[in-house]
Design a protein around this motif. Sequence first.
Motif, mmCIF file in Angstrom:
data_model
loop_
_atom_site.group_PDB
_atom_site.id
_atom_site.type_symbol
_atom_site.label_atom_id
_atom_site.label_comp_id
_atom_site.label_asym_id
_atom_site.label_seq_id
_atom_site.Cartn_x
_atom_site.Cartn_y
_atom_site.Cartn_z
ATOM 1 N N GLU A 257 0.483 5.715 0.540
ATOM 2 C CA GLU A 257 -0.377 6.765 1.055
ATOM 3 C C GLU A 257 0.211 8.136 0.728
ATOM 4 O O GLU A 257 1.435 8.296 0.699
ATOM 5 N N TYR B 180 -8.434 4.778 -2.870
ATOM 6 C CA TYR B 180 -9.409 5.452 -2.016
ATOM 7 C C TYR B 180 -8.972 6.897 -1.809
ATOM 8 O O TYR B 180 -7.776 7.205 -1.820
ATOM 9 N N THR C 51 0.836 -1.199 0.000
ATOM 10 C CA THR C 51 0.000 0.000 0.000
ATOM 11 C C THR C 51 0.872 1.251 0.000
ATOM 12 O O THR C 51 2.016 1.232 0.481
ATOM 13 N N ARG D 181 -11.723 1.216 2.486
ATOM 14 C CA ARG D 181 -11.175 2.242 3.376
ATOM 15 C C ARG D 181 -12.060 3.476 3.220
ATOM 16 O O ARG D 181 -11.963 4.191 2.224
ATOM 17 N N PHE E 207 -8.763 7.256 7.282
ATOM 18 C CA PHE E 207 -9.561 6.156 6.722
ATOM 19 C C PHE E 207 -9.840 5.074 7.756
ATOM 20 O O PHE E 207 -8.956 4.676 8.510
ATOM 21 N N ASP E 208 -11.079 4.601 7.781
ATOM 22 C CA ASP E 208 -11.467 3.459 8.605
ATOM 23 C C ASP E 208 -11.642 2.254 7.689
ATOM 24 O O ASP E 208 -12.272 2.356 6.629
ATOM 25 N N ARG E 209 -11.115 1.101 8.093
ATOM 26 C CA ARG E 209 -11.279 -0.132 7.303
ATOM 27 C C ARG E 209 -12.617 -0.747 7.680
ATOM 28 O O ARG E 209 -12.838 -1.151 8.832
ATOM 29 N N GLU F 237 -3.729 6.776 8.603
ATOM 30 C CA GLU F 237 -4.569 5.911 9.436
ATOM 31 C C GLU F 237 -5.695 6.681 10.129
ATOM 32 O O GLU F 237 -6.770 6.147 10.377
ATOM 33 N N GLU G 31 -3.937 0.710 -2.892
ATOM 34 C CA GLU G 31 -3.668 -0.709 -2.628
ATOM 35 C C GLU G 31 -3.179 -1.362 -3.909
ATOM 36 O O GLU G 31 -3.808 -1.226 -4.964
#
Length: 250
Positions: A86, A235, A84, A201, A132-134, A129, A98
């Motif tokens: 970011e 995302y 991944t 995400r 984004f929430d998984r 982190e 991803e």
Amino acid sequence: MSGHSKWSKIKRQKGATDAKRSKVFTRLIKEITVAVKEGGPDPDGNPRLRLAIQTSKAANMPKDNIERAIRKGEGGEGNYHEVTYEGYATNGVAVFVECMTDNINRTVQNVRTIFNKNNGSLGTNGSLEFIFDRKGVFVIRKGEELVEEDELTLELIDAGAEEVEFDEEYITIYCAMEDFGALQKKVEELNLNVESAELQRLPNTTVEVHEPEVLRKIMKFIDALEDDDDVQKVYHNLELNEELANLMSS
């Protein structure tokens, strides 16, 4: 979670366009291959493979392609790694990428080049982190029979759903990442018509951009990432307004 609902709707709109591209099949074949290598060729005992096959069928991938991908995984072909990346696009829009690759050096170079060419800023892993929430996201297409919404919602919540949203054509279900497997089993038991089921995400904060030219530049950047062969999903936390919906579906 209304922002999540808008996210799902736009993903569906864009999916109708993406499904026309052979790259979608390539990404699904990679996912099937990795799933088989991880958990074996039997979808009944391999949740990741079962989900990959389900998603492939929803994308209208031919059965022969699915079976070939399973055999490829059984034969140990395709030494893929999941990585991944970011960073940020223009106007502070967060972007999470991803990838699935057999050559990490090539992938990181390609991703870095796309960020640089589009005035983006590639950051360190873990830097997004907090944005984004998984979450597990299930999109169910409604059938001809009427759905008793309250009853179905209670059943799904008992299985781990955090929220269930209904619109004219679809039911969208959200759950915590750790409850994804249990909810997947429940959805299968209920024989619901699953159009997509995946870990996504989802942004918990968004950035608004109103200038059409800036929006186009950001979407060009995101499209460039999605067009890379090693990229599986992209995302972002760009606010999903009507202008953006029109840009993504055009």
